[in-house]
Design an enzyme around this catalytic site. Structure first.
Site, PDB file in Angstrom:
ATOM      1  N   THR A  79       0.835  -1.118   0.088  1.00  0.00           N
ATOM      2  CA  THR A  79      -0.086  -0.094   0.011  1.00  0.00           C
ATOM      3  C   THR A  79       0.954   1.171  -0.158  1.00  0.00           C
ATOM      4  O   THR A  79       2.105   1.228   0.641  1.00  0.00           O
ATOM      5  CB  THR A  79      -1.010   0.165   1.188  1.00  0.00           C
ATOM      6  OG1 THR A  79      -0.199  -0.151   2.355  1.00  0.00           O
ATOM      7  CG2 THR A  79      -2.016  -1.181   1.076  1.00  0.00           C
ATOM      8  N   SER A 107       5.410  -1.292  -1.039  1.00  0.00           N
ATOM      9  CA  SER A 107       4.928  -0.844  -2.424  1.00  0.00           C
ATOM     10  C   SER A 107       6.234   0.083  -3.050  1.00  0.00           C
ATOM     11  O   SER A 107       6.923   0.735  -2.473  1.00  0.00           O
ATOM     12  CB  SER A 107       3.851   0.290  -2.055  1.00  0.00           C
ATOM     13  OG  SER A 107       3.702   0.925  -3.340  1.00  0.00           O
ATOM     14  N   GLN A 128       7.088  -4.767  -4.252  1.00  0.00           N
ATOM     15  CA  GLN A 128       6.223  -4.415  -5.437  1.00  0.00           C
ATOM     16  C   GLN A 128       6.438  -3.654  -6.482  1.00  0.00           C
ATOM     17  O   GLN A 128       7.367  -2.550  -6.002  1.00  0.00           O
ATOM     18  CB  GLN A 128       4.827  -3.910  -4.753  1.00  0.00           C
ATOM     19  CG  GLN A 128       3.591  -3.785  -5.970  1.00  0.00           C
ATOM     20  CD  GLN A 128       3.572  -2.288  -6.401  1.00  0.00           C
ATOM     21  OE1 GLN A 128       4.192  -1.529  -5.874  1.00  0.00           O
ATOM     22  NE2 GLN A 128       3.326  -2.152  -7.869  1.00  0.00           N
ATOM     23  N   TYR A 130       6.035  -1.909 -10.443  1.00  0.00           N
ATOM     24  CA  TYR A 130       5.542  -1.433 -11.797  1.00  0.00           C
ATOM     25  C   TYR A 130       6.775  -1.486 -12.786  1.00  0.00           C
ATOM     26  O   TYR A 130       7.830  -1.146 -12.334  1.00  0.00           O
ATOM     27  CB  TYR A 130       4.877  -0.118 -11.666  1.00  0.00           C
ATOM     28  CG  TYR A 130       3.628  -0.065 -10.787  1.00  0.00           C
ATOM     29  CD1 TYR A 130       2.597  -0.688 -11.195  1.00  0.00           C
ATOM     30  CD2 TYR A 130       3.716   0.749  -9.688  1.00  0.00           C
ATOM     31  CE1 TYR A 130       1.507  -0.556 -10.308  1.00  0.00           C
ATOM     32  CE2 TYR A 130       2.717   1.020  -8.981  1.00  0.00           C
ATOM     33  CZ  TYR A 130       1.453   0.451  -9.287  1.00  0.00           C
ATOM     34  OH  TYR A 130       0.500   0.516  -8.174  1.00  0.00           O
ATOM     35  N   THR A 156       2.910  -5.868 -10.419  1.00  0.00           N
ATOM     36  CA  THR A 156       1.477  -5.513 -10.592  1.00  0.00           C
ATOM     37  C   THR A 156       1.285  -5.173 -12.017  1.00  0.00           C
ATOM     38  O   THR A 156       1.913  -4.445 -12.707  1.00  0.00           O
ATOM     39  CB  THR A 156       1.373  -4.153  -9.796  1.00  0.00           C
ATOM     40  OG1 THR A 156       1.406  -4.232  -8.522  1.00  0.00           O
ATOM     41  CG2 THR A 156      -0.189  -3.464 -10.154  1.00  0.00           C
ATOM     42  N   LYS A 210       0.690  -9.912  -9.907  1.00  0.00           N
ATOM     43  CA  LYS A 210      -0.515  -9.394  -9.024  1.00  0.00           C
ATOM     44  C   LYS A 210      -1.303  -8.701 -10.002  1.00  0.00           C
ATOM     45  O   LYS A 210      -1.034  -7.643 -10.637  1.00  0.00           O
ATOM     46  CB  LYS A 210      -0.029  -8.467  -8.032  1.00  0.00           C
ATOM     47  CG  LYS A 210      -0.952  -7.883  -7.194  1.00  0.00           C
ATOM     48  CD  LYS A 210      -0.191  -7.082  -5.986  1.00  0.00           C
ATOM     49  CE  LYS A 210      -1.064  -6.269  -5.203  1.00  0.00           C
ATOM     50  NZ  LYS A 210      -2.156  -5.281  -5.711  1.00  0.00           N
ATOM     51  N   SER A 232      -6.011 -10.291  -7.631  1.00  0.00           N
ATOM     52  CA  SER A 232      -6.235  -8.982  -7.004  1.00  0.00           C
ATOM     53  C   SER A 232      -7.104  -7.982  -8.079  1.00  0.00           C
ATOM     54  O   SER A 232      -6.942  -8.036  -9.282  1.00  0.00           O
ATOM     55  CB  SER A 232      -4.958  -8.264  -6.679  1.00  0.00           C
ATOM     56  OG  SER A 232      -4.982  -6.946  -6.451  1.00  0.00           O
ATOM     57  N   HIS A 234      -6.809  -4.640  -7.425  1.00  0.00           N
ATOM     58  CA  HIS A 234      -6.271  -3.492  -7.050  1.00  0.00           C
ATOM     59  C   HIS A 234      -6.958  -2.646  -5.951  1.00  0.00           C
ATOM     60  O   HIS A 234      -7.159  -1.470  -6.069  1.00  0.00           O
ATOM     61  CB  HIS A 234      -5.869  -2.423  -8.214  1.00  0.00           C
ATOM     62  CG  HIS A 234      -4.776  -1.672  -8.071  1.00  0.00           C
ATOM     63  ND1 HIS A 234      -3.603  -1.944  -8.780  1.00  0.00           N
ATOM     64  CD2 HIS A 234      -4.525  -0.547  -7.539  1.00  0.00           C
ATOM     65  CE1 HIS A 234      -2.551  -1.168  -8.497  1.00  0.00           C
ATOM     66  NE2 HIS A 234      -3.141   0.032  -7.820  1.00  0.00           N
TER      67      HIS A 234
END
Length: 346
Positions: A79, A107, A128, A130, A156, A210, A232, A234
């Site tokens: 998060t 995150s 996590q 991107y 993600t 994810k 998920s 999101h």
């Protein structure tokens, strides 16, 4: 402070304590927020089929996640911007997770760097990520996470564009000026471009994908060599009117066919929710908003309490359902909407 007896009570207290812009950023979903509500409501439609006449004098919740022993199948989801909730932010969350013997996922958009999180002491932590078109940025982030002792990457894959979160639009949301996204300090960002196979060429860390909700994407994730899947949506912050994650779980599990572990995040507020997810085939769950709300209310102690309450509730659900260990939890222990429809047709 009043006595808190369940995880959901932290949300009301956090709403009273946090600035409106911050609370809305954490709490809101996309557009009409139908999926946000459905993430919770779908759990309430799954009922138990408890077994009795079974020795449950000792309950064992320990499990293994990607080769790492943890105390329970309840982990912390990534998060963003946790220092908006509490001055210690992700550092407090990392300490709480380590104390509980479970995994924290940091995150990319954290307000504490991977190095600072690592500095709080030992713990099993995932990072996590991107994937950006400027792959030099990705290389730097991944290498820093590796050097800081992070054990896996949670990639993600459901954000080719950000969802429309109307509360943030109304509030003109911005990160408070005293905070920064420490992992991105001094980096020049580009557009996101997911590429699991390329990521595997720059790291030996296992990669969790994810944001998967369908059998089709499960097949692709397996083809790409994912080490695991996190079902998920999101936190209902991307596309509204997609099903709840618990409603998608069985489809993904069936397609995975045991070739890789499947996890779930979204809507988990009770230990009974954890049990239901495990019964439908999840290897574990990740919690997000409960961590933010408890962090806002009581810092590290709040996050510890949320993890302990969920653990205690799961233990009780296992005992009352006749399941002394996680492997004893089976599909036969729950009844879903689909089960009821099929029985009605017989």
């Amino acid at each position: 402070m009043e006595m808190i007896t369940n995880v959901s009570e932290y949300e009301r207290l956090a709403k009273e304590k946090l600035p409106k812009m911050v609370y809305d950023y954490y709490a809101s979903g996309a557009e009409d927020q139908w999926t946000l509500n459905e993430n919770r409501e779908a759990f309430s439609r799954i009922l138990f089929r408890p077994r009795v006449l079974i020795d449950v004098s000792h309950i064992n919740m320990a499990t293994n996640i990607l080769g790492f022993d943890v105390s329970m199948p309840i982990m912390i989801a990534p998060t963003a911007m946790q220092k908006m909730a509490h001055p210690e932010g992700e550092l407090a969350t990392a300490r709480a997770a380590a104390s509980a013997g479970t995994i924290m996922t940091l995150s990319s958009w954290a307000t504490s760097s991977v190095e600072r999180v690592n500095s709080v002491g030992p713990g099993i932590r995932f990072f996590q990520l991107y994937v950006y078109k400027d792959r030099n940025i990705v290389r730097q982030l991944v290498k820093r996470a590796e050097m800081a002792g992070f054990k896996a990457i949670a990639l993600t894959v459901d954000t080719p564009r950000l969802g429309r979160r109307e509360a943030d639009i109304k509030n003109r949301f911005n990160l408070p000026p005293h905070l920064v996204l420490e992992n991105f300090a001094a980096l020049d960002l580009g557009k996101m471009d997911k590429d699991v196979r390329w990521l595997q060429t720059i790291t030996s860390l296992p990669i969790l994908v994810k944001g998967v909700m369908t059998a089709e994407d499960t097949r692709i994730a397996i083809e790409y060599g994912a080490a695991g899947i996190i079902v998920s949506n999101h936190g209902a912050r991307q596309l509204d009117y997609v099903p709840a994650t618990i409603s998608c779980l069985e489809e993904v599990v069936r397609e995975a066919k045991g070739r890789l572990p499947v996890f779930l995040d979204g809507g988990v507020r009770r230990g009974t929710d954890v049990f239901k997810a495990l019964a439908l085939g999840a290897a574990g769950v990740f919690i997000g908003r409960p961590v933010l709300y408890s962090l806002a209310v009581d810092g590290e102690a709040g996050v510890r309490k949320v993890l302990q309450m969920l653990r205690d509730e799961l233990e009780l659900a296992m005992a009352l359902s006749g399941c002394p260990s996680l492997r004893d939890i089976t599909r036969a222990h729950v009844v879903t909407d689909g089960d009821r429809i099929r029985r009605a047709r017989l």
